[in-house]
Motif scaffolding. Structure first.
Motif, short mmCIF file in Angstrom:
data_model
loop_
_atom_site.label_atom_id
_atom_site.label_comp_id
_atom_site.label_asym_id
_atom_site.label_seq_id
_atom_site.Cartn_x
_atom_site.Cartn_y
_atom_site.Cartn_z
N SER A 1 0.85 -1.19 0.00
CA SER A 1 0.00 0.00 0.00
C SER A 1 0.89 1.23 0.00
N GLY A 2 0.26 2.38 -0.26
CA GLY A 2 0.99 3.63 -0.19
C GLY A 2 1.39 4.22 -1.53
N GLY A 3 1.10 3.52 -2.60
CA GLY A 3 1.44 4.06 -3.91
C GLY A 3 0.55 5.23 -4.28
N GLY A 4 0.90 5.90 -5.37
CA GLY A 4 0.11 7.04 -5.82
C GLY A 4 0.87 7.87 -6.82
N LEU A 5 0.34 9.07 -7.06
CA LEU A 5 0.94 10.01 -8.00
C LEU A 5 1.65 11.10 -7.21
N VAL A 6 2.88 11.38 -7.58
CA VAL A 6 3.66 12.39 -6.89
C VAL A 6 4.48 13.16 -7.92
N GLN A 7 4.80 14.40 -7.63
CA GLN A 7 5.64 15.19 -8.52
C GLN A 7 7.10 14.82 -8.33
N ALA A 8 7.87 15.04 -9.36
CA ALA A 8 9.31 14.80 -9.28
C ALA A 8 9.90 15.59 -8.11
N GLY A 9 10.79 14.95 -7.38
CA GLY A 9 11.38 15.56 -6.20
C GLY A 9 10.63 15.25 -4.91
N GLY A 10 9.45 14.69 -5.05
CA GLY A 10 8.63 14.37 -3.89
C GLY A 10 9.00 13.05 -3.25
N SER A 11 8.20 12.67 -2.26
CA SER A 11 8.45 11.45 -1.49
C SER A 11 7.18 10.63 -1.35
N LEU A 12 7.38 9.34 -1.21
CA LEU A 12 6.31 8.40 -0.90
C LEU A 12 6.86 7.35 0.04
N ARG A 13 5.98 6.80 0.85
CA ARG A 13 6.36 5.68 1.71
C ARG A 13 5.43 4.51 1.42
N LEU A 14 6.00 3.44 0.93
CA LEU A 14 5.24 2.22 0.68
C LEU A 14 5.32 1.32 1.90
N SER A 15 4.24 0.59 2.10
CA SER A 15 4.18 -0.36 3.20
C SER A 15 3.79 -1.72 2.65
N CYS A 16 4.31 -2.75 3.24
CA CYS A 16 3.95 -4.13 2.85
C CYS A 16 3.59 -4.88 4.12
N ALA A 17 2.33 -5.30 4.20
CA ALA A 17 1.85 -6.05 5.36
C ALA A 17 1.91 -7.54 5.06
N ALA A 18 2.56 -8.28 5.93
CA ALA A 18 2.72 -9.73 5.74
C ALA A 18 1.87 -10.50 6.73
N SER A 19 1.31 -11.60 6.28
CA SER A 19 0.55 -12.48 7.15
C SER A 19 0.76 -13.92 6.72
N GLY A 20 0.53 -14.84 7.68
CA GLY A 20 0.66 -16.25 7.36
C GLY A 20 2.08 -16.79 7.43
N LEU A 21 2.99 -16.01 7.97
CA LEU A 21 4.37 -16.46 8.13
C LEU A 21 4.97 -15.87 9.40
N THR A 22 6.06 -16.50 9.85
CA THR A 22 6.80 -15.97 10.99
C THR A 22 7.71 -14.88 10.45
N PHE A 23 7.22 -13.67 10.43
CA PHE A 23 7.82 -12.58 9.67
C PHE A 23 9.29 -12.37 10.01
N SER A 24 9.65 -12.49 11.26
CA SER A 24 11.02 -12.19 11.67
C SER A 24 12.02 -13.23 11.17
N SER A 25 11.55 -14.30 10.56
CA SER A 25 12.44 -15.32 10.03
C SER A 25 12.68 -15.16 8.53
N TRP A 26 12.12 -14.13 7.95
CA TRP A 26 12.14 -13.97 6.50
C TRP A 26 12.89 -12.73 6.07
N THR A 27 13.73 -12.88 5.06
CA THR A 27 14.32 -11.75 4.37
C THR A 27 13.27 -11.14 3.45
N MET A 28 13.24 -9.83 3.38
CA MET A 28 12.25 -9.14 2.55
C MET A 28 12.96 -8.36 1.45
N GLY A 29 12.30 -8.26 0.32
CA GLY A 29 12.85 -7.51 -0.79
C GLY A 29 11.80 -6.61 -1.41
N TRP A 30 12.28 -5.59 -2.10
CA TRP A 30 11.41 -4.70 -2.88
C TRP A 30 11.89 -4.73 -4.33
#
Length: 123
Positions: A7-36
């Protein structure tokens, strides 16, 4: 079952900022490497960065180094992508992915992928 929801995507002007979030479920999250990753129209999926299980080690693609930051909150089962100084060439669908490993991983052999969130940067 394992689910990754960006979540967190959208339209932004050049030079701006966005913060994407990824919510995980169904796994022991702290045991997993994450990538974007991201994929622009007509282009192959591109590695952006990865974060290890504890969040104390990250690795980034040269194209985003110094502008993007990955972090995670294991208590909330979330990983984040803070994107600053955005450029039109950052326009793409952004995906998070999970790999059952503790170490950083720069490749594409992740076990689970989210559905993606669109980021559009206007000039």
């Amino acid at each position: 079952q394992v689910q990754l929801v960006e979540s967190g995507g959208g339209l932004v002007q050049a030079g701006g900022s966005l913060r994407l979030s990824c919510a995980a479920s169904g796994l022991t999250f702290s045991s997993w490497t994450m990538g974007w990753f991201r994929q622009a129209p007509g282009k192959e999926r591109e590695f952006i960065g990865t974060i290890n299980w504890s969040g104390d080690n990250t690795l980034y693609a040269d194209s985003v180094k110094g502008r993007f930051t990955i972090s995670r909150d294991n208590a909330k089962n979330r990983v984040y992508l803070q994107m600053n100084s955005l450029k039109p060439e950052d326009t793409a669908v952004y995906y998070c992915a999970a790999r059952q490993a503790k170490a950083l991983y720069r490749g594409y052999a992740y076990d689970y992928w989210g559905q993606g969130t669109q980021v559009s940067v206007s000039s």
